[in-house]
Scaffold this active site. Structure first.
Site, PDB file in Angstrom:
ATOM      1  N   GLY A 172       0.831  -1.210   0.000  1.00  0.00           N
ATOM      2  CA  GLY A 172       0.000   0.000   0.000  1.00  0.00           C
ATOM      3  C   GLY A 172       0.863   1.256   0.000  1.00  0.00           C
ATOM      4  CB  SER A 173       0.237   4.607   1.439  1.00  0.00           C
ATOM      5  OG  SER A 173      -1.018   4.758   0.829  1.00  0.00           O
ATOM      6  CB  SER A 174       4.428   1.395   3.486  1.00  0.00           C
ATOM      7  OG  SER A 174       4.165   0.138   2.877  1.00  0.00           O
TER       8      SER A 174
END
Lengths: 124, 568
Positions: B294-296
């Site tokens: 995801g956004s990581s």
């Protein structure tokens, strides 16, 4: 060969045989004792291993953390940093030399017995 | 009148004597013949029986090597327990013996009786029994029943670092974790004594024919710190109890050396009772499980853009008010944003802002940076079962891949890969190989092998890392990662909330991965931490579920390490 000679030879031969047998039996008995000592050593080592396990379990962080709250201690999280400097030089940067606040006579006498290093305490 | 002697008939003397002589000679010859037959013709056969009776091969079991943490606190130990064996041919009353032993050791009596009834010299009744049970059995002095001491592997810290250490089987062979990976070093080599025994089967030292001493196993000194491991275990356990996820992992690493300071997973198990736990509990999720980050994963995109000078500090991007159509796919932000600087795009984790900026990279460069960060291949950590991750080659990308990959979709990574990636930013641009074992020592403490930290592979410039450090600080100070803020230290990191993939291949709207990767202190990092919580119930954002775990671990670990606070 006379009877006396014959008997003497027989006796000597018998004695030597008995000594040989005794020696062999003694060696076997000693080996039994060595084996018994080895078994005793193993038992002690087993006990040592168990104790080591118990000590390690008691020293584990989990165990310590569960036991520490039950002990009444007065630890506080430090709110300021306190730095203790130890130097051979005199006071510098405005740091207060605690030793110089003492009675001069006591200070002179203590110099005879203590190291030259003086402690400075500063607050940051 | 008397008869004369010459008229009385006497049996011949010579005949009788000859008969007696012949009889004795015949018997004597028969005995000689039999003796000759036994001692010459059947010599080998009887010698073999005599040797079997008199000789015994005594196996000398080596001590399995121990595993220590970096401060030489033992994480594993060996103790010895009695194993009960039977010599079925020597057991006279098999029924009674089976009844007594079956009741004492909770064994099926019929099965035990069947085994005792076999024509066998040796069989195990039960191995490694508790000391009290063995003591009671010894007192009974049952015929044909004996006891043998065997090494048992024990773990004094309970379930701490269970997935890291692994466990052994009944024969002390490593099955999982470090016990498996380093089994060759830990196992040692058996020895033997070829002894002659007396009538009571006691070996006699005097008659020992051959002796090969055993070689004890080597000890491992890990990079793990037991205190930091405990801190990580407690924190992830608290999150596991609160959010009830499928599983959760945390990795604490020294970004400057690649040394792993802690790896903790939930659910956990006790290594000394591994057989009682389900296999899925024993999996080291931190290295084996694949997740969509995801956004990581935006740290990769941001690093690539800054390194390639494709984005300037303070550059403004228009985030389409939360909805953006790209290559036929509608991309959404959690909150609708208008114009944001790139730093705010990262701190607020705007998908649209990142994807728009990422178009400047193009697929080839995007792929190159993903590979440079170590995704798509193993980190080389010395633990078994590590997964490579999944990143398809550019030739297999779809037209929507450049709107997915920059925000951590269409890619599968492991938590350890995320830890290494954030560590590379923390240490100024070097991708370090993670290590768990620092030294291998013999039983006297003499070092046999030392694992030096390897020179990292430079993947980013220091300037890029400095810029990223500032951006990731903003994430924590003002953005989605405010729960990762520490009370006494600065920190930097990135949240991630990855959608799980349903069995039909679509993204789930109910199942998420909550992720936070970060490091502290922000400007001279001593630790980097990756937290992954899979399918938490209720709250699922990385900033809500995973970030507090990071904060708790980092705060305590840095205090423990004596790092001077840099936050007033």
């Amino acid at each position: 060969m006379s009877l006396r000679t014959y008997l003497t030879v027989i006796c000597i031969f018998t004695l030597i045989s008995l000594m040989h047998v005794y020696q062999r039996i003694s060696m076997i008995e000693i080996s039994y004792r060595i084996k018994q000592s080895e078994r005793n050593l193993e038992q002690l080592l087993d006990r040592n291993r168990l104790l080591l396990y118990n000590v390690s379990a008691l020293q584990s962080p989990m165990s310590l953390e569960s036991r520490l709250p039950k002990i009444d201690y007065d630890f506080k999280k430090p709110e300021k940093i306190l730095v203790a400097k130890s130097s051979a030089a005199g006071s510098r940067n405005g740091a207060v030399n605690v030793a110089e606040r003492q009675n001069p006579l006591i200070r002179r006498m203590s110099r005879a017995f203590v190291l030259k290093t003086e402690a400075h305490a500063t607050e940051k | 009148m008397y008869k004369s002697h010459s008229s009385i008939k006497k049996p011949p003397v010579r005949g009788r004597l000859f008969f007696i002589f012949f009889s004795f000679t015949a018997v004597f010859l028969a005995l000689i013949a039999r003796l000759g037959f036994l001692q010459i013709v059947r010599a080998d056969f009887y010698q073999e029986i005599a040797h079997k009776n008199r000789r015994a091969i005594i196996n000398l079991e080596p001590d399995r090597g121990l595993i220590y943490d970096c401060n030489l606190s033992p994480l594993t130990l060996n103790i010895r327990k009695d194993s009960v064996y039977a010599m079925p041919n020597a057991v006279t009353d098999k029924d009674e013996t089976a009844e007594i032993l079956g009741g004492m050791f909770s064994l099926n009596e019929d099965t035990l009786l069947a085994r005792l009834s076999r024509d066998a010299e040796f069989m195990w009744v039960k191995r490694k029994v508790p000391t009290e049970e063995a003591g009671r059995a010894r007192k009974l002095d049952l015929e044909g029943i004996g006891f043998l001491k065997e090494n048992v592997r024990v773990y004094p810290n309970g379930d701490m670092a269970a997935h890291l250490l692994g466990f052994v089987d009944i024969d002390n062979k490593g099955i999982e974790g470090l016990e498996y990976f380093y089994d060759g070093d830990l196992r040692g080599e058996s020895g033997y004594r070829l002894a002659t025994v007396d009538a009571r089967r006691r070996p006699v030292l005097l008659w020992e024919e051959d002796y090969m001493p055993e070689r004890d196993g080597l000890n491992l000194v890990l990079t793990i710190d037991a205190v930091i491991q405990h801190i990580a275990e407690e924190s992830i356990n608290a999150a596991y109890q609160k959010h009830r996820p499928s599983n959760a992992s945390v990795i604490v690493m020294d970004p400057n050396t690649g040394y792993i300071l802690a790896i903790a997973n939930r659910p956990a198990y006790r290594p000394d009772e591994a057989g009682k736990s389900a296999p899925e509990r024993r999996r080291n999720c931190a290295v084996t499980d694949l997740i969509e980050p995801g956004s990581s994963f935006k740290i990769v995109t941001a690093c690539a853009l800054i390194e390639e000078s494709l984005i300037k500090r303070g550059e403004v991007l228009y985030c389409e008010n939360g909805e953006y159509n790209i290559a036929g796919r509608i991309l959404h932000d959690v909150h609708p944003y208008g114009r944001l600087t790139f730093e705010d795009v990262m701190s607020k984790s705007s998908n649209i802002g990142v994807v728009k900026a990422a178009q400047r990279l193009g697929p080839e460069r995007m792929y190159r940076y993903i590979k440079q960060f170590g995704f798509g291949h193993k980190t080389g950590i010395d633990l078994p079962g590590e997964a490579e991750g999944i990143i398809r080659p550019v030739s297999k990308w779809s037209k929507t891949s450049m709107s997915a990959l920059p925000i951590g979709q269409e890619v599968a990574v492991t938590p350890i890969q995320l830890a290494c990636a954030i560590s590379a930013i923390a240490n100024g641009g070097l991708l370090m190989q993670p290590r768990v074992v620092k030294e291998v020592r013999d039983k006297n403490g003499v070092m046999v092998k030392e694992v030096e930290p390897q020179d990292g592979n430079r993947i980013l410039s220091r300037k890029t890392c400095d810029d990223m450090r500032w951006i990731l600080r903003l994430v924590v100070e003002e953005g989605t990662g405010t729960k990762a803020r520490l009370s006494r230290y600065s920190s930097a990191g990135k949240t991630g909330t990855g959608q799980r993939v349903e069995p039909d291949g679509t993204y789930s709207h109910r199942k998420f991965n909550s992720i936070f990767i970060g490091f502290a202190p922000a400007y001279r990092p001593r630790i980097s931490v990756a937290v992954v919580v899979v399918e938490p119930k209720g709250y699922y954002y990385g900033g809500t579920v995973a970030a507090p775990v990071f904060a708790d671990i980092a705060d305590k670990a840095l205090s423990y390490l004596g790092v001077k606070p840099d936050r007033t």
